[in-house]
Design an enzyme around this catalytic site. Structure first.
Site, PDB file in Angstrom:
ATOM      1  N   LYS A  58       0.843  -1.203   0.000  1.00  0.00           N
ATOM      2  CA  LYS A  58       0.000   0.000   0.000  1.00  0.00           C
ATOM      3  C   LYS A  58       0.880   1.255   0.000  1.00  0.00           C
ATOM      4  O   LYS A  58       0.619   2.203  -0.737  1.00  0.00           O
ATOM      5  CB  LYS A  58      -0.948  -0.020   1.220  1.00  0.00           C
ATOM      6  CG  LYS A  58      -2.001  -1.127   1.110  1.00  0.00           C
ATOM      7  CD  LYS A  58      -2.812  -1.334   2.375  1.00  0.00           C
ATOM      8  CE  LYS A  58      -3.708  -2.561   2.225  1.00  0.00           C
ATOM      9  NZ  LYS A  58      -4.518  -2.887   3.407  1.00  0.00           N
ATOM     10  N   GLN A 102      -4.618  -1.674   9.675  1.00  0.00           N
ATOM     11  CA  GLN A 102      -4.502  -3.001   9.084  1.00  0.00           C
ATOM     12  C   GLN A 102      -5.062  -4.048  10.049  1.00  0.00           C
ATOM     13  O   GLN A 102      -4.740  -4.060  11.242  1.00  0.00           O
ATOM     14  CB  GLN A 102      -3.023  -3.292   8.741  1.00  0.00           C
ATOM     15  CG  GLN A 102      -2.796  -4.575   7.949  1.00  0.00           C
ATOM     16  CD  GLN A 102      -3.430  -4.553   6.555  1.00  0.00           C
ATOM     17  OE1 GLN A 102      -3.567  -3.515   5.930  1.00  0.00           O
ATOM     18  NE2 GLN A 102      -3.829  -5.718   6.078  1.00  0.00           N
ATOM     19  N   ASP A 125     -10.979   2.543   3.897  1.00  0.00           N
ATOM     20  CA  ASP A 125     -11.202   1.093   3.807  1.00  0.00           C
ATOM     21  C   ASP A 125     -12.696   0.780   3.673  1.00  0.00           C
ATOM     22  O   ASP A 125     -13.069  -0.351   3.348  1.00  0.00           O
ATOM     23  CB  ASP A 125     -10.699   0.409   5.092  1.00  0.00           C
ATOM     24  CG  ASP A 125      -9.420  -0.388   4.873  1.00  0.00           C
ATOM     25  OD1 ASP A 125      -9.177  -0.802   3.730  1.00  0.00           O
ATOM     26  OD2 ASP A 125      -8.688  -0.591   5.853  1.00  0.00           O
TER      27      ASP A 125
HETATM   28  N1  GUN Z   1      -6.750  -7.144   6.313  1.00  0.00           N
HETATM   29  C1  GUN Z   1      -7.055  -7.892   5.230  1.00  0.00           C
HETATM   30  N2  GUN Z   1      -7.563  -7.108   4.235  1.00  0.00           N
HETATM   31  C2  GUN Z   1      -7.591  -5.855   4.725  1.00  0.00           C
HETATM   32  C3  GUN Z   1      -8.012  -4.612   4.167  1.00  0.00           C
HETATM   33  O1  GUN Z   1      -8.488  -4.494   3.034  1.00  0.00           O
HETATM   34  N3  GUN Z   1      -7.872  -3.541   4.984  1.00  0.00           N
HETATM   35  C4  GUN Z   1      -7.382  -3.629   6.253  1.00  0.00           C
HETATM   36  N4  GUN Z   1      -7.294  -2.521   6.983  1.00  0.00           N
HETATM   37  N5  GUN Z   1      -6.984  -4.768   6.790  1.00  0.00           N
HETATM   38  C5  GUN Z   1      -7.088  -5.878   6.028  1.00  0.00           C
END
Ligand code: GUN
Length: 299
Positions: A58, A102, A125
């Site tokens: 990211k 995350q 998100d």
């Molecule tokens: N853990 C697995 N996929 C994601 C996601 O798309 N966003 C976040 N914040 N955590 C995750």
């Protein structure tokens, strides 16, 4: 005459490259007309290998499109109160357009409380109840990254979803549930008849066998076999599990939820793992962050 049908690979890696190029152009234009540099922050708690990899992707993607990024790392011993305090700081920080925490978080921290504490305007998100509610009501919302990425893949490959039967395996808040809502909305892609299956579903195979579009988000490597799939179905594999393999460079291989080789022989369209849904997820987060910066969702 026997007609040979070919299976089309839904190439998320390529599409993600194209979308990132388009975002980068939009960022250039936005900045040259006086707009601020989009800024995404990510909070990473602990040192789970997969989470580290995702967050690094990211951050790197932000650089590629001309965004600023901030990575805030905390030891897994951080308390819930301390983490909530960090979230309020990001909510208040005027330079940060959007941020993510995350997941998964350590057991002593409630992810519900954490998600609720994020300002919905910065919730790129799309996990906050306000964004999930807006999505459900077909109002402007941040759409969570994986479902958004899948929608883009379906659109890019001109896959007809209207009137089709879509079966989704897995009811997670991150993928399965929002996906079921998106596919049932009166939009394109969308307008599908949707069944959401989960661990208590009985006679799963009889349901999956009818699916024109099968979306699998279970986290169970190679769970879906050819006998569960209808001829010429569209198969979207969201699974990405690290399975140990001593012969592999990193000591593991990534496996999807679908037994690729045998299912690919039957499917009309299928996503590979890796290189299918995964890259689209990161790109969707960038798209949401740009929308946050331009205040396109919450005016
Ligand atoms: N853990 C697995 N996929 C994601 C996601 O798309 N966003 C976040 N914040 N955590 C995750």
């Amino acid at each position: 005459m026997v007609s040979e049908s070919t299976t089309v690979l839904l190439d998320g890696k390529q599409l993600s490259k194209e979308v990132k190029e388009s975002i980068a152009r939009e960022v250039e234009q936005w900045k040259s007309s006086g707009g601020k540099t989009p800024h995404l922050a990510a909070i990473l708690v602990g040192s789970d290998g997969a989470s580290e990899t995702y967050v690094n992707h990211k951050v790197k993607a932000c650089e590629q499109v001309g965004f600023k990024s901030t990575l805030k790392r905390f030891d897994s011993s951080i308390t819930e109160a301390e983490l909530l305090n960090e979230i309020s700081k990001l909510n208040e920080d005027r330079d940060i357009d959007g941020f993510i925490v995350q997941l998964p978080l350590p057991d002593h921290i409630s992810s519900d409380k954490v998600i609720n504490a994020i300002d919905p305007k910065k919730d790129v998100d799309g996990f906050h109840p306000e964004n999930v509610g807006r999505l459900t009501l077909n109002l402007p919302a941040y759409i969570s990254a994986t479902p958004f990425g899948i929608m883009q893949l379906l659109k890019r490959y001109d896959i007809e979803t209207s009137g089709k039967y879509c079966v989704i395996l897995g009811r997670s808040n991150i993928v399965g549930r929002p996906m079921s809502i998106l596919m049932s909305r009166n939009t394109n892609p969308g307008n599908a008849t949707v069944t959401l299956c989960h661990s208590r579903t009985t006679d799963l195979r009889s349901i999956t066998k009818q699916a024109d579009i099968l979306i699998v988000a279970l986290g169970k490597p190679e769970f879906v076999t050819a006998d569960m799939v209808k001829e010429n179905a569209v198969v979207i594999d969201v699974g990405i599990t690290r399975v140990s393999d001593e012969s592999a460079k990193r000591g593991y291989r990534l496996k999807g939820d679908v037994k690729f080789d045998e299912v690919a022989e039957k499917a009309a369209f299928i996503t590979p793992v890796p290189g299918g849904v995964g890259p689209m997820t990161v790109t969707s987060l960038l798209a949401n962050t740009l929308q946050a910066c331009k205040k396109e969702i919450y005016k």
